[in-house]
Every structure is written in structure tokens, then in C-alpha cells.
Scaffold this active site. Structure first.
Site, PDB file in Angstrom:
ATOM      1  N   THR A  16       4.947  -1.678   1.644  1.00  0.00           N
ATOM      2  CA  THR A  16       4.342  -3.001   1.668  1.00  0.00           C
ATOM      3  C   THR A  16       4.133  -3.549   0.256  1.00  0.00           C
ATOM      4  OG1 THR A  16       2.267  -4.133   2.202  1.00  0.00           O
ATOM      5  CG2 THR A  16       2.113  -1.797   1.814  1.00  0.00           C
ATOM      6  N   ASP A  17       4.047  -4.874   0.158  1.00  0.00           N
ATOM      7  CA  ASP A  17       3.724  -5.485  -1.137  1.00  0.00           C
ATOM      8  C   ASP A  17       2.255  -5.284  -1.508  1.00  0.00           C
ATOM      9  OD1 ASP A  17       2.547  -7.233   0.692  1.00  0.00           O
ATOM     10  OD2 ASP A  17       3.505  -9.048  -0.101  1.00  0.00           O
ATOM     11  N   GLU A  18       1.439  -4.842  -0.516  1.00  0.00           N
ATOM     12  CA  GLU A  18       0.006  -4.701  -0.799  1.00  0.00           C
ATOM     13  C   GLU A  18      -0.276  -3.608  -1.821  1.00  0.00           C
ATOM     14  OE1 GLU A  18      -2.821  -4.895   2.303  1.00  0.00           O
ATOM     15  OE2 GLU A  18      -1.694  -6.389   3.439  1.00  0.00           O
ATOM     16  N   TYR A  77      -5.972   0.932   3.409  1.00  0.00           N
ATOM     17  CA  TYR A  77      -4.582   0.844   3.895  1.00  0.00           C
ATOM     18  C   TYR A  77      -3.598   0.848   2.730  1.00  0.00           C
ATOM     19  CZ  TYR A  77      -0.209  -1.430   5.214  1.00  0.00           C
ATOM     20  OH  TYR A  77       1.121  -1.747   5.356  1.00  0.00           O
ATOM     21  N   LYS A 117      -0.751   3.590   1.532  1.00  0.00           N
ATOM     22  CA  LYS A 117       0.692   3.291   1.422  1.00  0.00           C
ATOM     23  C   LYS A 117       1.170   3.571  -0.011  1.00  0.00           C
ATOM     24  CE  LYS A 117       3.211   1.807   4.052  1.00  0.00           C
ATOM     25  NZ  LYS A 117       4.083   2.412   5.114  1.00  0.00           N
ATOM     26  N   LEU A 126      -2.998 -11.820  11.970  1.00  0.00           N
ATOM     27  CA  LEU A 126      -3.369 -13.243  11.919  1.00  0.00           C
ATOM     28  C   LEU A 126      -2.575 -14.137  12.880  1.00  0.00           C
ATOM     29  CD1 LEU A 126      -5.064 -15.464  10.365  1.00  0.00           C
ATOM     30  CD2 LEU A 126      -2.982 -15.837   9.034  1.00  0.00           C
ATOM     31  N   VAL A 131     -11.252 -17.580  10.826  1.00  0.00           N
ATOM     32  CA  VAL A 131     -10.645 -17.625   9.482  1.00  0.00           C
ATOM     33  C   VAL A 131     -11.596 -16.921   8.517  1.00  0.00           C
ATOM     34  CG1 VAL A 131     -10.008 -19.167   7.599  1.00  0.00           C
ATOM     35  CG2 VAL A 131      -9.327 -19.709   9.952  1.00  0.00           C
TER      36      VAL A 131
HETATM   37  P1  NAD Z   1       2.714  -1.273  13.648  1.00  0.00           P
HETATM   38  O1  NAD Z   1       1.290  -0.913  13.500  1.00  0.00           O
HETATM   39  O2  NAD Z   1       3.099  -2.426  14.514  1.00  0.00           O
HETATM   40  O3  NAD Z   1       3.540  -0.009  14.195  1.00  0.00           O
HETATM   41  C1  NAD Z   1       3.339   1.277  13.694  1.00  0.00           C
HETATM   42  C2  NAD Z   1       4.045   2.250  14.640  1.00  0.00           C
HETATM   43  O4  NAD Z   1       3.861   3.569  14.111  1.00  0.00           O
HETATM   44  C3  NAD Z   1       3.482   2.249  16.056  1.00  0.00           C
HETATM   45  O5  NAD Z   1       4.533   2.249  17.000  1.00  0.00           O
HETATM   46  C4  NAD Z   1       2.689   3.546  16.124  1.00  0.00           C
HETATM   47  O6  NAD Z   1       2.638   4.099  17.433  1.00  0.00           O
HETATM   48  C5  NAD Z   1       3.478   4.430  15.172  1.00  0.00           C
HETATM   49  N1  NAD Z   1       2.660   5.512  14.606  1.00  0.00           N
HETATM   50  C6  NAD Z   1       1.427   5.414  14.041  1.00  0.00           C
HETATM   51  N2  NAD Z   1       0.994   6.621  13.661  1.00  0.00           N
HETATM   52  C7  NAD Z   1       1.980   7.513  13.979  1.00  0.00           C
HETATM   53  C8  NAD Z   1       2.132   8.907  13.812  1.00  0.00           C
HETATM   54  N3  NAD Z   1       1.169   9.656  13.274  1.00  0.00           N
HETATM   55  N4  NAD Z   1       3.288   9.482  14.220  1.00  0.00           N
HETATM   56  C9  NAD Z   1       4.277   8.731  14.787  1.00  0.00           C
HETATM   57  N5  NAD Z   1       4.171   7.410  14.980  1.00  0.00           N
HETATM   58  C10 NAD Z   1       3.040   6.804  14.579  1.00  0.00           C
HETATM   59  O7  NAD Z   1       3.259  -1.463  12.170  1.00  0.00           O
HETATM   60  P2  NAD Z   1       4.326  -2.530  11.618  1.00  0.00           P
HETATM   61  O8  NAD Z   1       3.628  -3.782  11.320  1.00  0.00           O
HETATM   62  O9  NAD Z   1       5.512  -2.505  12.487  1.00  0.00           O
HETATM   63  O10 NAD Z   1       4.675  -1.829  10.225  1.00  0.00           O
HETATM   64  C11 NAD Z   1       5.705  -0.840  10.153  1.00  0.00           C
HETATM   65  C12 NAD Z   1       5.789  -0.335   8.723  1.00  0.00           C
HETATM   66  O11 NAD Z   1       6.079  -1.413   7.852  1.00  0.00           O
HETATM   67  C13 NAD Z   1       4.493   0.295   8.208  1.00  0.00           C
HETATM   68  O12 NAD Z   1       4.829   1.397   7.426  1.00  0.00           O
HETATM   69  C14 NAD Z   1       3.869  -0.801   7.358  1.00  0.00           C
HETATM   70  O13 NAD Z   1       3.087  -0.251   6.335  1.00  0.00           O
HETATM   71  C15 NAD Z   1       5.101  -1.503   6.827  1.00  0.00           C
HETATM   72  N6  NAD Z   1       4.940  -2.945   6.513  1.00  0.00           N
HETATM   73  C16 NAD Z   1       4.395  -3.791   7.431  1.00  0.00           C
HETATM   74  C17 NAD Z   1       4.343  -5.163   7.147  1.00  0.00           C
HETATM   75  C18 NAD Z   1       3.787  -6.155   8.139  1.00  0.00           C
HETATM   76  O14 NAD Z   1       3.626  -7.331   7.791  1.00  0.00           O
HETATM   77  N7  NAD Z   1       3.510  -5.792   9.366  1.00  0.00           N
HETATM   78  C19 NAD Z   1       4.800  -5.636   5.910  1.00  0.00           C
HETATM   79  C20 NAD Z   1       5.332  -4.719   4.991  1.00  0.00           C
HETATM   80  C21 NAD Z   1       5.407  -3.372   5.319  1.00  0.00           C
HETATM   81  O1  DAU Z   2       1.538  -7.876   2.926  1.00  0.00           O
HETATM   82  C1  DAU Z   2       2.055  -6.981   3.870  1.00  0.00           C
HETATM   83  C2  DAU Z   2       0.972  -6.551   4.834  1.00  0.00           C
HETATM   84  O2  DAU Z   2       0.742  -7.659   5.700  1.00  0.00           O
HETATM   85  C3  DAU Z   2       1.342  -5.314   5.637  1.00  0.00           C
HETATM   86  O3  DAU Z   2       1.501  -4.224   4.774  1.00  0.00           O
HETATM   87  C4  DAU Z   2       0.270  -5.002   6.685  1.00  0.00           C
HETATM   88  O4  DAU Z   2       0.672  -3.905   7.480  1.00  0.00           O
HETATM   89  C5  DAU Z   2       0.092  -6.229   7.549  1.00  0.00           C
HETATM   90  O5  DAU Z   2      -0.947  -6.008   8.483  1.00  0.00           O
HETATM   91  C6  DAU Z   2      -0.226  -7.451   6.701  1.00  0.00           C
HETATM   92  O6  DAU Z   2      -1.527  -7.304   6.095  1.00  0.00           O
HETATM   93  P1  DAU Z   2      -2.560  -8.534   6.006  1.00  0.00           P
HETATM   94  O7  DAU Z   2      -3.913  -7.995   5.842  1.00  0.00           O
HETATM   95  O8  DAU Z   2      -2.080  -9.548   5.030  1.00  0.00           O
HETATM   96  O9  DAU Z   2      -2.338  -9.149   7.490  1.00  0.00           O
HETATM   97  P2  DAU Z   2      -3.379  -9.765   8.531  1.00  0.00           P
HETATM   98  O10 DAU Z   2      -2.564 -10.411   9.604  1.00  0.00           O
HETATM   99  O11 DAU Z   2      -4.422  -8.789   8.933  1.00  0.00           O
HETATM  100  O12 DAU Z   2      -4.085 -10.914   7.686  1.00  0.00           O
HETATM  101  C7  DAU Z   2      -3.347 -11.954   7.081  1.00  0.00           C
HETATM  102  C8  DAU Z   2      -4.331 -12.821   6.337  1.00  0.00           C
HETATM  103  O13 DAU Z   2      -5.139 -13.517   7.300  1.00  0.00           O
HETATM  104  C9  DAU Z   2      -5.301 -12.048   5.453  1.00  0.00           C
HETATM  105  O14 DAU Z   2      -5.564 -12.819   4.282  1.00  0.00           O
HETATM  106  C10 DAU Z   2      -6.565 -11.929   6.302  1.00  0.00           C
HETATM  107  C11 DAU Z   2      -6.533 -13.202   7.128  1.00  0.00           C
HETATM  108  N1  DAU Z   2      -7.127 -13.118   8.484  1.00  0.00           N
HETATM  109  C12 DAU Z   2      -6.688 -12.125   9.299  1.00  0.00           C
HETATM  110  C13 DAU Z   2      -7.166 -12.017  10.582  1.00  0.00           C
HETATM  111  C14 DAU Z   2      -6.713 -10.896  11.497  1.00  0.00           C
HETATM  112  C15 DAU Z   2      -8.018 -14.066   8.912  1.00  0.00           C
HETATM  113  O15 DAU Z   2      -8.396 -14.995   8.172  1.00  0.00           O
HETATM  114  N2  DAU Z   2      -8.509 -13.972  10.185  1.00  0.00           N
HETATM  115  C16 DAU Z   2      -8.130 -12.974  11.036  1.00  0.00           C
HETATM  116  O16 DAU Z   2      -8.633 -12.910  12.189  1.00  0.00           O
END
Ligand code: NAD
Ligand code: DAU
Length: 355
Positions: free
Chosen positions: A133-135, A159, A163, A199, A215
Site C-alpha cells: 500500500t501507499d500508506e 495497519y 504493511k 469509504l 465523514v
Molecule cells: P480485503 O480485506 O478485502 O481482503 C483480504 C483477504 O485476505 C480476505 O479475503 C481475507 O479472508 C484474507 N485473509 C486475511 N487474513 C488471512 C490469513 N491469515 N490467511 C489467509 N487469508 C487471509 O483486502 P483488499 O482491500 O482486497 O487488499 C488486498 C491487499 O492489497 C492487502 O494486502 C492490502 O494491504 C493491499 N492494498 C489494498 C488497497 C485498498 O485500497 N483496498 C490499496 C493498496 C494495497
Molecule cells: O491507500 C491505500 C489504503 O486505502 C489501503 O492500503 C487500505 O487497505 C484501504 O483500506 C484504504 O485505506 P483508507 O484508510 O484510506 O480507506 P478508508 O476507505 O477506510 O478511508 C478512506 C478515507 O475516508 C480516509 O481518509 C478515512 C475516511 N473515512 C472512512 C470511512 C470508513 C470517512 O471519512 N468516513 C468513513 O466512514
């Protein structure tokens, strides 16, 4: 080729599995523990395909991983399994340490052991692709900078710290043991099959049910949004063409303040779902400012020029086209939504695969 994909029942993992099964001739083994975030209903379109296989396995279980490697003999590991939600990491960090750090360690060791057993040709071709992730780069507040592949790490939340730790482990396994790894760091994804704790899907589904749209803080935090299917394409390109030892940042060049995202969703719903719950005049009236997330990063933004220049990947969706597709998807996939909201998704398909 054979792809072992961890976390393939999650939001991004399921998009990667669908992409590979539907657009290539490769075989996929989806290794997923099926936590609350794992949903096999996101894979119905490929579940019966002869090139798709599933194992309900925890990546922390080394013996089970060894058996899967030995039986499946993968050419590529794409590691997406993780605890992924920042808010959950604040209220309960341990699962993040376990899966994201220990789980990645166990998967690296299982991969290294299997890789060490391969003949020279197989060894050279093997790839371990870590999806991150970019985080990990921290907060860009107050600058116009973009995250590049050489930006130093400064994670803010449990988190992102977990990562970051896993990224370091993966690079160490490359340098120390020679394991052929590639790493990608991506910005915020959105799109179909997104679990409604994040979100965009939360706002869509809350609005449709006439619930408050929470928000955090002032809503001026900026995220750089990428349509999930663009990310899935990018990941496939990196897994198959990325240079060993390299990192590729992936992003959509779509910086948006959270409040603007919520307004855009409300506007789309006015057009696509004009019959609102009783008592609601405009969806945007549901916006409610709530307490800010502790340690909330104010701005993320990705420089995705390396993956474009070196591997030719660019996103196909703009934020406008992607958000419209996403809202339309949630409006027309009511069964998936209902099963997620009722919890049925965890007891229905998952039981079909036990044992
Ligand atoms: P998600 O939470 O939707 O899915 C995670 C999956 O991993 C689920 O299917 C869960 O059952 C499985 N899992 C969790 N713990 C496990 C374990 N111990 N063993 C086997 N499986 C397990 O996540 P996502 O949003 O699809 O993200 C996938 C990957 O991409 C993550 O590594 C996350 O850090 C990265 N990522 C996510 C985003 C985003 O915006 N969602 C952005 C950048 C990177
Ligand atoms: O940047 C990549 C990341 O993006 C991934 O690594 C994470 O797995 C993914 O969950 C996501 O993280 P964020 O924390 O940015 O996503 P989230 O959807 O939780 O929140 C997006 C933004 O919206 C953040 O600034 C928090 C805000 N937010 C979120 C929720 C759930 C709100 O204002 N209200 C909300 O209810």
C-alpha cells in the site's frame, strides 16, 4: 503458468483471480482464510472453472502452506492476504501483526523452501509478488509531493506499520536469500465487491438505506483513487513482467478530498436511484461530520510514472467513469449486498469448500 494467490476472496484479490481466469490461460490456486473480509460470492463467475482452485488456509499455518506448495507447484505467488482496514487496526492491532507480519514471514519461508527445491530453470522463473500500500510512505500533508518508489517509509497507523514491516521482510528475503521478489505499493482502490466498511461502498449503501454518511473530521483528507480492475491489470503485468528486486508504485492520478467523493456519490445516486427512503429530500443531507480517525493521514498521492514507462501500464478508468460503474454495480448486485449485510456470505458458499 500456475499462480498461487493469497487473499483471493478479498476485494482486490478476487479482482485479480477473475482477471487471470477470464483473460489468460493460467491456473490459479486461491489461498484464503475467509476472515470477515473473505467472500467466495465475489468469485461465483469463476468458481466452477477447471483452472480455478480454492483452499481455505491461514497463511500463518506453515505446515499447510508447505503442503499447498508441494501439491500445486506454483510458478508465481501473488500475496494479497492481509488485514486491510485502518479503523480495525486502531481498535484491534493484533490481527494485523499476526497476518500481515507473521503471515507474510511464514509465506516467505514456505516460498523460500519450495523455491530452493526447484531446478535452475524453475528457480530463475519463480516470482514472489508482494502487494502493498501507499500508506507505508505516511502523510503528504502540506506538500504537493507525490510518493515515488524511493520515498522513505513513515507509516502512521498499526495497519500501515504492519504493511511496512511486511515490505521490509520481503525485500530482505530477496537480498539475503536471493528469493526473486517484486513489490507493488498502490493507492486507494474502489469498485465492485468492495466490503462496505470502506469509504465508498459504505457511503453508497448507507445513502440507499437513508442512514447517516459519517465523514471523519472535516472531510478534507485526500486519497488517490484507482478502479480495482485497473489495479488487477497492473498487478498481473508486474507479476509477469516486473524486474526482480524492483518496486512499482501504482495509482490513478485521482486525488480527491473525502467530502468531494461523498458529494459525487450523492449526485450519482440522485440520478441513478431517485426514489429515496421516506423523509430524505437529498442524499447529501445525510452527510454527518463525526470524530476524526486517530492519527489520520491527511494526503496520499502516487507517482505512477515508473510502471507506465517500464511496463506500459496506465489506468483505463477515470474517477468519474469508475465511480459511475461502481454505483451502478451496487445498485444491480443486490443479492451480493444483502448477503454481506446479513452475514449470509460467511455461511453459504464457504461451507461448500470445507475439507
Ligand atoms: P480485503 O480485506 O478485502 O481482503 C483480504 C483477504 O485476505 C480476505 O479475503 C481475507 O479472508 C484474507 N485473509 C486475511 N487474513 C488471512 C490469513 N491469515 N490467511 C489467509 N487469508 C487471509 O483486502 P483488499 O482491500 O482486497 O487488499 C488486498 C491487499 O492489497 C492487502 O494486502 C492490502 O494491504 C493491499 N492494498 C489494498 C488497497 C485498498 O485500497 N483496498 C490499496 C493498496 C494495497
Ligand atoms: O491507500 C491505500 C489504503 O486505502 C489501503 O492500503 C487500505 O487497505 C484501504 O483500506 C484504504 O485505506 P483508507 O484508510 O484510506 O480507506 P478508508 O476507505 O477506510 O478511508 C478512506 C478515507 O475516508 C480516509 O481518509 C478515512 C475516511 N473515512 C472512512 C470511512 C470508513 C470517512 O471519512 N468516513 C468513513 O466512514
Amino acid at each position: 503458468m500456475k499462480f498461487l494467490i493469497t487473499g483471493g476472496a478479498g476485494f482486490i484479490g478476487s479482482a485479480v483471480v477473475r482477471h487471470i481466469i477470464q483473460n489468460t490461460e493460467h491456473e490459479v490456486l486461491n489461498v484464503d482464510k475467509l476472515t470477515y473480509a473473505g467472500n467466495l460470492e465475489s468469485l461465483i463467475s469463476v468458481a466452477d472453472h477447471p483452472r480455478y482452485h480454492f483452499s481455505q488456509t491461514d497463511i500463518c499455518d506453515r505446515a499447510a502452506l508447505d503442503q499447498l506448495f508441494s501439491d500445486f507447484q506454483p510458478d508465481v505467488v501473488m500475496h494479497l492476504a492481509a488485514e486491510s482496514h485502518v479503523d480495525r487496526s486502531i481498535s484491534g492491532p493484533f490481527a494485523f501483526i499476526e497476518t500481515n507480519i507473521i503471515g507474510t514471514y511464514q509465506l516467505l519461508e514456505a516460498s523460500r523452501s519450495y523455491w530452493g527445491s526447484l531446478a535452475e530453470k524453475g528457480k530463475a522463473a519463480f516470482r514472489f509478488h508482494h502487494i502493498s500500500t501507499d500508506e507505508v510512505y505516511g502523510d503528504l500533508e502540506g506538500t504537493t509531493d507525490l510518493f515515488t518508489e524511493t520515498t522513505s517509509y513513515s507509516p502512521s497507523s498499526p495497519y500501515s506499520a504492519s504493511k511496512a514491516s511486511s515490505d521490509h521482510l520481503v525485500r530482505a528475503w530477496n537480498r539475503t536469500y536471493g528469493l526473486p521478489v517484486v513489490v507493488t505499493n498502490c493507492s486507494n482502490n474502489y469498485g465492485p465487491y468492495h466490503f462496505p466498511e470502506k469509504l465508498i461502498p459504505l457511503m453508497i449503501l448507507n445513502a440507499l438505506q437513508g442512514k447517516a454518511l459519517p465523514v471523519y473530521g472535516n472531510g478534507q483528507q485526500i486519497r488517490d483513487w484507482l478502479f480495482v480492475e485497473d489495479h488487477a491489470r497492473a498487478l498481473y503485468v508486474v507479476a509477469t513482467q516486473g524486474v526482480v528486486g524492483e518496486t512499482y508504485n501504482i495509482g490513478g492520478h485521482n486525488e480527491k478530498a473525502n467530502l468531494d467523493v461523498v458529494h459525487a456519490i450523492c449526485q450519482l445516486l440522485e440520478e441513478l436511484a431517485p426514489n429515496k427512503p421516506e423523509g430524505i429530500q437529498f442524499y447529501q443531507d445525510l452527510i454527518t461530520y463525526v470524530k476524526d480517525r486517530p492519527g489520520h493521514d491527511v494526503r496520499y498521492a502516487i507517482d505512477a510514472s515508473k510502471i507506465k514507462a517500464e511496463l506500459g501500464w496506465v489506468p483505463e478508468e477515470s474517477f468519474e467513469t469508475g465511480l459511475r460503474k461502481t454505483v451502478e454495480w451496487y445498485l444491480s448486485n443486490t443479492e451480493w449486498v444483502q448477503h454481506v449485510q446479513s452475514g449470509e456470505y460467511q455461511s453459504w458458499l464457504s461451507t461448500q469448500y470445507q475439507g
